[in-house]
Design a protein around this motif. Sequence first.
Motif, PDB file in Angstrom:
ATOM      1  N   ILE A   1       0.838  -1.200   0.000  1.00 12.85           N
ATOM      2  CA  ILE A   1       0.000   0.000   0.000  1.00 12.85           C
ATOM      3  C   ILE A   1       0.869   1.244   0.000  1.00 12.85           C
ATOM      4  O   ILE A   1       1.859   1.336   0.741  1.00 12.85           O
ATOM      5  N   VAL A   2       0.491   2.220  -0.825  1.00 12.31           N
ATOM      6  CA  VAL A   2       1.130   3.532  -0.809  1.00 12.31           C
ATOM      7  C   VAL A   2       0.133   4.551  -0.275  1.00 12.31           C
ATOM      8  O   VAL A   2      -1.055   4.517  -0.629  1.00 12.31           O
ATOM      9  N   VAL A   3       0.593   5.412   0.595  1.00 13.63           N
ATOM     10  CA  VAL A   3      -0.209   6.504   1.156  1.00 13.63           C
ATOM     11  C   VAL A   3       0.535   7.798   0.836  1.00 13.63           C
ATOM     12  O   VAL A   3       1.643   8.019   1.329  1.00 13.63           O
ATOM     13  N   PHE A   4      -0.048   8.633  -0.029  1.00 20.31           N
ATOM     14  CA  PHE A   4       0.665   9.830  -0.475  1.00 20.31           C
ATOM     15  C   PHE A   4      -0.217  11.061  -0.421  1.00 20.31           C
ATOM     16  O   PHE A   4      -1.448  10.986  -0.430  1.00 20.31           O
ATOM     17  N   ASP A   5       0.465  12.204  -0.365  1.00 19.64           N
ATOM     18  CA  ASP A   5      -0.193  13.503  -0.344  1.00 19.64           C
ATOM     19  C   ASP A   5      -0.423  13.944  -1.786  1.00 19.64           C
ATOM     20  O   ASP A   5       0.549  14.183  -2.523  1.00 19.64           O
ATOM     21  N   PRO A   6      -1.670  14.078  -2.231  1.00 23.97           N
ATOM     22  CA  PRO A   6      -1.915  14.433  -3.633  1.00 23.97           C
ATOM     23  C   PRO A   6      -1.484  15.844  -3.996  1.00 23.97           C
ATOM     24  O   PRO A   6      -1.389  16.173  -5.178  1.00 23.97           O
ATOM     25  N   GLU A   7      -1.200  16.662  -3.000  1.00 25.28           N
ATOM     26  CA  GLU A   7      -0.744  18.022  -3.273  1.00 25.28           C
ATOM     27  C   GLU A   7       0.778  18.125  -3.396  1.00 25.28           C
ATOM     28  O   GLU A   7       1.284  19.097  -3.961  1.00 25.28           O
ATOM     29  N   THR A   8       1.511  17.147  -2.876  1.00 23.37           N
ATOM     30  CA  THR A   8       2.975  17.266  -2.861  1.00 23.37           C
ATOM     31  C   THR A   8       3.700  16.103  -3.528  1.00 23.37           C
ATOM     32  O   THR A   8       4.921  16.169  -3.701  1.00 23.37           O
ATOM     33  N   PHE A   9       2.993  15.039  -3.905  1.00 28.48           N
ATOM     34  CA  PHE A   9       3.660  13.901  -4.530  1.00 28.48           C
ATOM     35  C   PHE A   9       4.195  14.319  -5.892  1.00 28.48           C
ATOM     36  O   PHE A   9       3.438  14.702  -6.779  1.00 28.48           O
ATOM     37  N   ARG A  10       5.505  14.259  -6.045  1.00 25.66           N
ATOM     38  CA  ARG A  10       6.117  14.646  -7.306  1.00 25.66           C
ATOM     39  C   ARG A  10       7.567  14.157  -7.365  1.00 25.66           C
ATOM     40  O   ARG A  10       8.168  13.821  -6.340  1.00 25.66           O
ATOM     41  N   ASP A  11       8.117  14.173  -8.563  1.00 20.31           N
ATOM     42  CA  ASP A  11       9.520  13.840  -8.763  1.00 20.31           C
ATOM     43  C   ASP A  11      10.395  15.042  -8.448  1.00 20.31           C
ATOM     44  O   ASP A  11       9.982  16.186  -8.587  1.00 20.31           O
ATOM     45  N   GLN A  12      11.638  14.764  -8.053  1.00 25.34           N
ATOM     46  CA  GLN A  12      12.657  15.798  -7.888  1.00 25.34           C
ATOM     47  C   GLN A  12      13.884  15.521  -8.746  1.00 25.34           C
ATOM     48  O   GLN A  12      14.706  16.409  -8.957  1.00 25.34           O
ATOM     49  N   SER A  13      14.031  14.299  -9.217  1.00 27.39           N
ATOM     50  CA  SER A  13      15.230  13.919  -9.958  1.00 27.39           C
ATOM     51  C   SER A  13      15.286  14.626 -11.306  1.00 27.39           C
ATOM     52  O   SER A  13      14.266  14.882 -11.936  1.00 27.39           O
ATOM     53  N   THR A  14      16.483  14.949 -11.733  1.00 22.55           N
ATOM     54  CA  THR A  14      16.729  15.618 -13.005  1.00 22.55           C
ATOM     55  C   THR A  14      17.886  14.900 -13.703  1.00 22.55           C
ATOM     56  O   THR A  14      18.562  14.047 -13.120  1.00 22.55           O
ATOM     57  N   PHE A  15      18.153  15.285 -14.961  1.00 21.00           N
ATOM     58  CA  PHE A  15      19.287  14.688 -15.663  1.00 21.00           C
ATOM     59  C   PHE A  15      20.603  15.099 -15.013  1.00 21.00           C
ATOM     60  O   PHE A  15      21.586  14.362 -15.066  1.00 21.00           O
ATOM     61  N   GLU A  16      20.633  16.260 -14.373  1.00 22.37           N
ATOM     62  CA  GLU A  16      21.831  16.708 -13.682  1.00 22.37           C
ATOM     63  C   GLU A  16      21.953  16.079 -12.290  1.00 22.37           C
ATOM     64  O   GLU A  16      23.059  15.831 -11.815  1.00 22.37           O
ATOM     65  N   LYS A  17      20.802  15.837 -11.637  1.00 19.69           N
ATOM     66  CA  LYS A  17      20.781  15.235 -10.296  1.00 19.69           C
ATOM     67  C   LYS A  17      19.778  14.086 -10.299  1.00 19.69           C
ATOM     68  O   LYS A  17      18.661  14.202  -9.790  1.00 19.69           O
TER      69      LYS A  17
END
Length: 477
Positions: free
Chosen positions: A421-437
Amino acid sequence: MKAHRPCVLLVLFVILLGPATVAQVRYDIVIHGGRVLDPETSLDAVHDVGIRGNQIVAVSDQPLTGARVINAAGLVVAPGFIDLHQHDLSPAGMRLKAMDGVTTALELEIGPRDVRRFLDQRRNVSLLNFGTAASHPWARAAVMGGPGGDNDLIPPASAATNTAATPDQIQRMQQRLRDELSAGGLGVGMGIQYTPGASRWEIIEMFAVAAERGVPVFVHARGDRVESVGEVIAAAAVTGAPLHIVHINSSCLKEAPECLRMVAGARGNGLDVTTEAYPYIAGMTQINSALFNPGWREKFGMDYSDLMIPDTGERLTKARFDELHASPKLQAIIMFNNTQPVVDQVVTHPLAIVASDGFTGHPRNAGTYGRVFAQYVRERRSITLMDAMRKMSYLPAVRLERCTPEARKKGRLQAGADADIVVFDPETFRDQSTFEKPNLPSTGVKYLLVNGTVVIDGGTIVSGVAPGRALVGAAAQ
């Protein structure tokens, strides 16, 4: 009528007592007051989820009691995401997948040299559920004497990848695949683009092994876009093997919409064909592989400057490419070979399962699921919340049902399902990874349970737990 009055009163008493009785049952864990989504039944309501051991045993609109109660008010409670295409199953890779909402990560595109060793190395030490396919590229390397180490993702380019096999060699490859399926492989993994010497007949014979066992072929197509998709659909048609085409966004590039129409047409004519996509305009592979055999620039419409070394951001020149391609040292490379409009069209297509193709050095390893949610559900609203959960959890589970009966308990949030089960915040769930990081973890996953064990607690990975279990093929059970 009077003779039945006590029975009526008893029935009324049981009805009135029922909810209270449910509320008084004590569970190991209760997830309380979250927006519960079950993509199989389309349940979308504020409910409590009761967990005992490794299973969900109650989903109720009444409050439940438990030894631990997780307050999920304002959060989404959904089946954990199932990644059909994850190469990095290291402890660090599994932690990144967990922060991205994944509870099951599977290496199905290529597969390892040795299925039994792959599974044994991860039993009792894995944060997430895991599994793999039986590998045609490595079977070919073993039969034809190709190079490659135990930690290599794919066999390096050599005569074993580029040369046509004899009938005897094809039969030996088939037997190796049978042995690997018996060791626990979930299907047959084929990277045809990495074995350009494989004839169409060889491909059909590998599909025939999958058809014998009733398991899918997970295939990286040859790379001729529409023609390569036609090749594998034809192999599925003549053998009866289920087919899953990996990362159709990068295999077909600008022809991806036509390739998706081919998949839809095959399904409409009764073939068991599925596909997947990831939400990035760049792919990733090894520069030493047969994909970069002479003529690659013309074939893919790319140039040296479209290639980038992960982490450093170095764009290649011809001289640098020649140096790395000739080196015996393996080197991952990022390929900027797609466009955002094509990626958007593929990811939002109803038939496209979300899968990451995750590998160290590419942001998709850490951020695929958070990126799909943030960009397509929350910001653009081109996918509904429920459809996103189907693409990330339920549809992958359905694809796996031909591989293992265990899949019928995954991808759902209902009584009897595994407590992944995953429990997540629909307002803040997002990626942070980039090609540089590329190794920045996603944000917004507050809790993650794998087989009933909390592995993310309040947004933080729990140390010292390893509840992940192997998903193995039915032949090994």
